[in-house]
Write a protein that holds these residues in place. Structure first.
Motif, PDB file in Angstrom:
ATOM      1  N   LEU A 104     -38.916  10.820  24.481  1.00  0.00           N
ATOM      2  CA  LEU A 104     -38.363  12.024  24.788  1.00  0.00           C
ATOM      3  C   LEU A 104     -39.241  13.233  24.575  1.00  0.00           C
ATOM      4  N   LYS A 105     -39.393  14.113  25.687  1.00  0.00           N
ATOM      5  CA  LYS A 105     -40.421  15.026  25.330  1.00  0.00           C
ATOM      6  C   LYS A 105     -40.299  15.777  24.466  1.00  0.00           C
ATOM      7  N   PRO A 106     -41.367  16.770  23.818  1.00  0.00           N
ATOM      8  CA  PRO A 106     -41.214  17.460  22.823  1.00  0.00           C
ATOM      9  C   PRO A 106     -40.138  18.499  22.579  1.00  0.00           C
ATOM     10  N   SER A 107     -39.652  18.942  21.539  1.00  0.00           N
ATOM     11  CA  SER A 107     -38.405  19.870  21.570  1.00  0.00           C
ATOM     12  C   SER A 107     -38.659  21.184  22.236  1.00  0.00           C
ATOM     13  N   SER A 108     -39.948  21.370  22.393  1.00  0.00           N
ATOM     14  CA  SER A 108     -40.388  22.654  23.057  1.00  0.00           C
ATOM     15  C   SER A 108     -39.886  22.582  24.563  1.00  0.00           C
ATOM     16  N   ARG A 109     -39.785  21.397  25.045  1.00  0.00           N
ATOM     17  CA  ARG A 109     -39.310  21.418  26.518  1.00  0.00           C
ATOM     18  C   ARG A 109     -37.794  21.582  26.515  1.00  0.00           C
ATOM     19  N   GLY A 110     -37.069  21.553  25.306  1.00  0.00           N
ATOM     20  CA  GLY A 110     -35.676  21.344  25.408  1.00  0.00           C
ATOM     21  C   GLY A 110     -34.863  22.564  24.971  1.00  0.00           C
ATOM     22  N   TRP A 111     -33.751  22.152  24.589  1.00  0.00           N
ATOM     23  CA  TRP A 111     -32.596  23.389  24.167  1.00  0.00           C
ATOM     24  C   TRP A 111     -31.341  22.842  23.312  1.00  0.00           C
ATOM     25  N   ARG A 112     -30.899  23.616  22.655  1.00  0.00           N
ATOM     26  CA  ARG A 112     -29.509  23.257  22.139  1.00  0.00           C
ATOM     27  C   ARG A 112     -28.469  24.163  22.336  1.00  0.00           C
ATOM     28  N   VAL A 113     -27.075  23.613  22.310  1.00  0.00           N
ATOM     29  CA  VAL A 113     -26.068  24.859  22.665  1.00  0.00           C
ATOM     30  C   VAL A 113     -25.558  24.774  21.178  1.00  0.00           C
ATOM     31  N   ARG A 114     -25.463  26.007  20.717  1.00  0.00           N
ATOM     32  CA  ARG A 114     -24.951  26.141  19.417  1.00  0.00           C
ATOM     33  C   ARG A 114     -23.583  26.817  19.545  1.00  0.00           C
ATOM     34  N   TYR A 115     -22.208  26.222  19.191  1.00  0.00           N
ATOM     35  CA  TYR A 115     -21.046  26.746  19.208  1.00  0.00           C
ATOM     36  C   TYR A 115     -20.624  27.454  17.895  1.00  0.00           C
ATOM     37  N   ARG A 116     -20.085  28.558  18.140  1.00  0.00           N
ATOM     38  CA  ARG A 116     -19.333  29.673  17.248  1.00  0.00           C
ATOM     39  C   ARG A 116     -18.278  30.103  17.818  1.00  0.00           C
ATOM     40  N   ALA A 117     -17.461  29.916  16.985  1.00  0.00           N
ATOM     41  CA  ALA A 117     -15.681  30.562  17.504  1.00  0.00           C
ATOM     42  C   ALA A 117     -15.431  30.113  19.152  1.00  0.00           C
TER      43      ALA A 117
END
Length: 136
Positions: A46-59
């Motif tokens: 996998l490429k470094p996390s600088s090339r990625g993203w996360r989706v954070r769920y709240r409510a």
């Protein structure tokens, strides 16, 4: 039974440092062995996390958070997906996995994947089964 062999990220993998030839050769030989045994399903870095993203769920709402992410011990640098007959067979293959950090300390994690039969009968599971048969 399917298992994922997870290679943890390091400061080097997060900096985009490519593995040196001896490690690449060892990883290639190992994966060739998995393929000859008929147990290799997929493998990739996998490429470094600088090339990625996360989706954070709240409510119930998702927010995109761009990388990089600070805690490398929580990140994945690569994976190998195998299909074997038993947990013991998966352990034997995992024991043979080349040290992903060459001479440095490192760690891999092995996790069994859920199969649709593990989820019990339901309409949603039946729909997933149809997806499996049409996507192959």
């Amino acid at each position: 039974m399917r298992f994922m062999i997870i290679v943890r990220a390091t400061a080097d993998t997060e900096a985009g440092v490519m593995p040196e030839e001896p490690l690449l050769a060892a990883m290639t030989a190992y994966h060739e062995e998995l393929a000859r045994a008929g147990v290799l399903l997929d493998a990739n870095g996998l490429k470094p996390s600088s090339r990625g993203w996360r989706v954070r769920y709240r409510a119930g709402k998702g927010t995109v958070i761009d990388g990089p992410f600070a805690e490398t011990k929580e990140l994945i640098a690569g994976y190998t997906l195998i299909q074997v007959r038993s947990r013991e067979e998966a352990m034997e293959w995992a024991r043979r996995f080349p040290s992903p950090m060459a001479d440095a300390d490192g760690e891999i994690e092995v996790r069994e994947l859920f199969e649709l039969d593990d989820l019990g009968p339901s309409e949603a599971v039946d729909r997933f089964r149809k997806l499996e048969t049409t996507s192959r």
